[in-house]
Design a protein around this motif. Sequence first.
Motif, PDB file in Angstrom:
ATOM      1  N   GLY A  63       6.549  18.271  19.850  1.00 52.45           N
ATOM      2  CA  GLY A  63       6.587  16.851  19.535  1.00 52.45           C
ATOM      3  C   GLY A  63       7.929  16.166  19.722  1.00 52.45           C
ATOM      4  O   GLY A  63       8.030  14.952  19.531  1.00 52.45           O
ATOM      5  N   GLU A  64       8.969  16.892  20.116  1.00 48.62           N
ATOM      6  CA  GLU A  64      10.276  16.255  20.279  1.00 48.62           C
ATOM      7  C   GLU A  64      10.403  15.628  21.659  1.00 48.62           C
ATOM      8  O   GLU A  64       9.683  15.975  22.593  1.00 48.62           O
ATOM      9  CB  GLU A  64      11.392  17.266  20.059  1.00 48.62           C
ATOM     10  N   GLU A  65      11.319  14.681  21.787  1.00 48.12           N
ATOM     11  CA  GLU A  65      11.547  14.025  23.069  1.00 48.12           C
ATOM     12  C   GLU A  65      12.189  15.002  24.052  1.00 48.12           C
ATOM     13  O   GLU A  65      13.083  15.755  23.703  1.00 48.12           O
ATOM     14  CB  GLU A  65      12.455  12.803  22.881  1.00 48.12           C
ATOM     15  N   ARG A  66      11.713  14.945  25.308  1.00 51.10           N
ATOM     16  CA  ARG A  66      12.225  15.830  26.353  1.00 51.10           C
ATOM     17  C   ARG A  66      13.159  15.051  27.281  1.00 51.10           C
ATOM     18  O   ARG A  66      13.027  13.838  27.429  1.00 51.10           O
ATOM     19  CB  ARG A  66      11.061  16.404  27.180  1.00 51.10           C
ATOM     20  N   PRO A  67      14.104  15.743  27.919  1.00 48.90           N
ATOM     21  CA  PRO A  67      14.975  15.061  28.888  1.00 48.90           C
ATOM     22  C   PRO A  67      14.159  14.470  30.024  1.00 48.90           C
ATOM     23  O   PRO A  67      13.238  15.109  30.546  1.00 48.90           O
ATOM     24  CB  PRO A  67      15.898  16.171  29.388  1.00 48.90           C
ATOM     25  N   ALA A  68      14.507  13.230  30.447  1.00 52.47           N
ATOM     26  CA  ALA A  68      13.706  12.521  31.442  1.00 52.47           C
ATOM     27  C   ALA A  68      14.120  12.830  32.876  1.00 52.47           C
ATOM     28  O   ALA A  68      13.373  12.567  33.806  1.00 52.47           O
ATOM     29  CB  ALA A  68      13.792  11.017  31.190  1.00 52.47           C
ATOM     30  N   GLY A  69      15.316  13.373  33.081  1.00 52.36           N
ATOM     31  CA  GLY A  69      15.774  13.628  34.438  1.00 52.36           C
ATOM     32  C   GLY A  69      17.152  14.257  34.449  1.00 52.36           C
ATOM     33  O   GLY A  69      17.684  14.650  33.406  1.00 52.36           O
ATOM     34  N   PRO A  70      17.764  14.376  35.632  1.00 51.44           N
ATOM     35  CA  PRO A  70      19.088  15.012  35.742  1.00 51.44           C
ATOM     36  C   PRO A  70      20.153  14.349  34.866  1.00 51.44           C
ATOM     37  O   PRO A  70      21.042  15.030  34.343  1.00 51.44           O
ATOM     38  CB  PRO A  70      19.418  14.843  37.238  1.00 51.44           C
ATOM     39  N   ARG A  71      20.083  13.028  34.703  1.00 50.54           N
ATOM     40  CA  ARG A  71      21.095  12.332  33.897  1.00 50.54           C
ATOM     41  C   ARG A  71      21.042  12.813  32.451  1.00 50.54           C
ATOM     42  O   ARG A  71      22.090  13.047  31.824  1.00 50.54           O
ATOM     43  CB  ARG A  71      20.855  10.830  33.977  1.00 50.54           C
ATOM     44  N   ASP A  72      19.830  12.964  31.905  1.00 52.10           N
ATOM     45  CA  ASP A  72      19.695  13.453  30.534  1.00 52.10           C
ATOM     46  C   ASP A  72      20.201  14.893  30.401  1.00 52.10           C
ATOM     47  O   ASP A  72      20.855  15.242  29.413  1.00 52.10           O
ATOM     48  CB  ASP A  72      18.232  13.381  30.083  1.00 52.10           C
ATOM     49  N   HIS A  73      19.883  15.719  31.387  1.00 52.35           N
ATOM     50  CA  HIS A  73      20.355  17.104  31.351  1.00 52.35           C
ATOM     51  C   HIS A  73      21.883  17.161  31.402  1.00 52.35           C
ATOM     52  O   HIS A  73      22.509  17.988  30.727  1.00 52.35           O
ATOM     53  CB  HIS A  73      19.761  17.901  32.520  1.00 52.35           C
ATOM     54  N   LEU A  74      22.489  16.274  32.191  1.00 49.66           N
ATOM     55  CA  LEU A  74      23.943  16.230  32.278  1.00 49.66           C
ATOM     56  C   LEU A  74      24.551  15.865  30.922  1.00 49.66           C
ATOM     57  O   LEU A  74      25.530  16.485  30.478  1.00 49.66           O
ATOM     58  CB  LEU A  74      24.368  15.216  33.343  1.00 49.66           C
ATOM     59  N   PHE A  75      23.957  14.873  30.262  1.00 53.75           N
ATOM     60  CA  PHE A  75      24.465  14.460  28.955  1.00 53.75           C
ATOM     61  C   PHE A  75      24.291  15.557  27.906  1.00 53.75           C
ATOM     62  O   PHE A  75      25.098  15.670  26.977  1.00 53.75           O
ATOM     63  CB  PHE A  75      23.775  13.176  28.492  1.00 53.75           C
ATOM     64  N   LEU A  76      23.238  16.379  28.040  1.00 50.12           N
ATOM     65  CA  LEU A  76      23.037  17.487  27.107  1.00 50.12           C
ATOM     66  C   LEU A  76      24.038  18.624  27.349  1.00 50.12           C
ATOM     67  O   LEU A  76      24.423  19.327  26.407  1.00 50.12           O
ATOM     68  CB  LEU A  76      21.606  18.023  27.231  1.00 50.12           C
ATOM     69  N   LEU A  77      24.453  18.801  28.595  1.00 41.54           N
ATOM     70  CA  LEU A  77      25.419  19.857  28.929  1.00 41.54           C
ATOM     71  C   LEU A  77      26.857  19.449  28.625  1.00 41.54           C
ATOM     72  O   LEU A  77      27.700  20.296  28.344  1.00 41.54           O
ATOM     73  CB  LEU A  77      25.306  20.224  30.410  1.00 41.54           C
ATOM     74  N   LEU A  78      27.125  18.143  28.669  1.00 37.62           N
ATOM     75  CA  LEU A  78      28.495  17.655  28.576  1.00 37.62           C
ATOM     76  C   LEU A  78      29.231  18.050  27.289  1.00 37.62           C
ATOM     77  O   LEU A  78      30.405  18.452  27.357  1.00 37.62           O
ATOM     78  CB  LEU A  78      28.496  16.131  28.746  1.00 37.62           C
ATOM     79  N   PRO A  79      28.595  17.976  26.095  1.00 41.58           N
ATOM     80  CA  PRO A  79      29.337  18.368  24.885  1.00 41.58           C
ATOM     81  C   PRO A  79      29.857  19.803  24.940  1.00 41.58           C
ATOM     82  O   PRO A  79      30.956  20.086  24.444  1.00 41.58           O
ATOM     83  CB  PRO A  79      28.303  18.199  23.761  1.00 41.58           C
ATOM     84  N   GLY A  80      29.105  20.713  25.537  1.00 40.06           N
ATOM     85  CA  GLY A  80      29.544  22.098  25.646  1.00 40.06           C
ATOM     86  C   GLY A  80      30.766  22.254  26.538  1.00 40.06           C
ATOM     87  O   GLY A  80      31.629  23.092  26.277  1.00 40.06           O
ATOM     88  N   VAL A  81      30.845  21.441  27.591  1.00 35.88           N
ATOM     89  CA  VAL A  81      32.024  21.461  28.463  1.00 35.88           C
ATOM     90  C   VAL A  81      33.257  21.033  27.660  1.00 35.88           C
ATOM     91  O   VAL A  81      34.327  21.653  27.742  1.00 35.88           O
ATOM     92  CB  VAL A  81      31.812  20.535  29.675  1.00 35.88           C
ATOM     93  N   PHE A  82      33.099  19.960  26.884  1.00 31.89           N
ATOM     94  CA  PHE A  82      34.210  19.484  26.051  1.00 31.89           C
ATOM     95  C   PHE A  82      34.584  20.504  24.979  1.00 31.89           C
ATOM     96  O   PHE A  82      35.764  20.707  24.678  1.00 31.89           O
ATOM     97  CB  PHE A  82      33.851  18.153  25.402  1.00 31.89           C
ATOM     98  N   LEU A  83      33.568  21.168  24.389  1.00 36.49           N
ATOM     99  CA  LEU A  83      33.848  22.190  23.376  1.00 36.49           C
ATOM    100  C   LEU A  83      34.617  23.356  23.978  1.00 36.49           C
ATOM    101  O   LEU A  83      35.573  23.862  23.374  1.00 36.49           O
ATOM    102  CB  LEU A  83      32.536  22.685  22.755  1.00 36.49           C
ATOM    103  N   ALA A  84      34.209  23.782  25.170  1.00 32.93           N
ATOM    104  CA  ALA A  84      34.914  24.882  25.837  1.00 32.93           C
ATOM    105  C   ALA A  84      36.366  24.492  26.124  1.00 32.93           C
ATOM    106  O   ALA A  84      37.287  25.293  25.917  1.00 32.93           O
ATOM    107  CB  ALA A  84      34.202  25.246  27.138  1.00 32.93           C
ATOM    108  N   ALA A  85      36.590  23.266  26.582  1.00 33.05           N
ATOM    109  CA  ALA A  85      37.952  22.799  26.855  1.00 33.05           C
ATOM    110  C   ALA A  85      38.765  22.727  25.566  1.00 33.05           C
ATOM    111  O   ALA A  85      39.952  23.089  25.549  1.00 33.05           O
ATOM    112  CB  ALA A  85      37.904  21.430  27.530  1.00 33.05           C
TER     113      ALA A  85
END
Length: 292
Positions: A63-85
């Motif tokens: 029942g949760e909202e799913r990513p709509a496309g590549p842009r959503d997937h990018l935004f979901l991956l981005l916090p982890g990149v910042f955390l790693a940095a």
Amino acid sequence: MSPITASPKSRLALIALLAGGVAIGGSPIFVRLSEIGPMATAFWRVALALLPFVLLWRATKQGEERPAGPRDHLFLLLPGVFLAADLAAWHLSLHMTSVANATLLANLAPVFVTLGSWLLFRTRITPVFLAGLGLALVGVLVLKGGPSALGGGQLAGDATSIVAAFFYACYMLSLGHVRSRFSTLRIMVWTTLSAVICILPVAVFFEVDMVPATLFGWAMLLGLAFISHVGGQGLVTYALAYLPTAFSSLTLLLQPVVAAILAWIVLAEPVGAMQAVGGAIVLAGILVARRG
């Protein structure tokens, strides 16, 4: 920014935020007791946390909202990149400047979060909130020994600590952006996965030993992953759906308070009068900011 008292969900989120801050605050103890280097420890922190996040997410994702496309997937991956940095810069700074300088300057993250919230999202920042933020930062300075604690550092290391604070702020702001649409567990799975991918090559390059030699060493890594990351970061991410990102970032200022208490309990490191006063000032600042 309105007072953080509006609804039962906000009050529950505030409890989750404080509990998450306490859980993350225990991470320096696990890092201190780890048998492997700081970069390898950072890698296992996120790598071991990935499996419980995946299992919990698969069990509850109906029942949760799913990513709509590549842009959503990018935004979901981005916090982890910042955390790693953030983790890479933070651990690197510990070897380039004094521990006191690295800790104090890394606590500038809420300042960057507040500035970013205003510049990027036009969040209204009240004078009361700014007063609470300033008071909490003064408390951290007192906790670490006063203005004299800033002596003895190296300029490059101090700059690296500020870079770590900047990336942690980016992490918090990007989390707040995606939390308005996606569930806590979906965000944590994607974020933790991207952090693992980013940290692994850095750890392999910098570290000689990637695996602890004893069960105690693995216990420290599991504690860091399950308590500080799954519990701490998971609770903070949950709270971001109901609380302003700038206020939520103040949990970073709880961490030196918690670390000092745990160091006293676990490592028998004494807590002096100045540390006690500093911790009280930090808590007072957070209470003031809550009213803003």
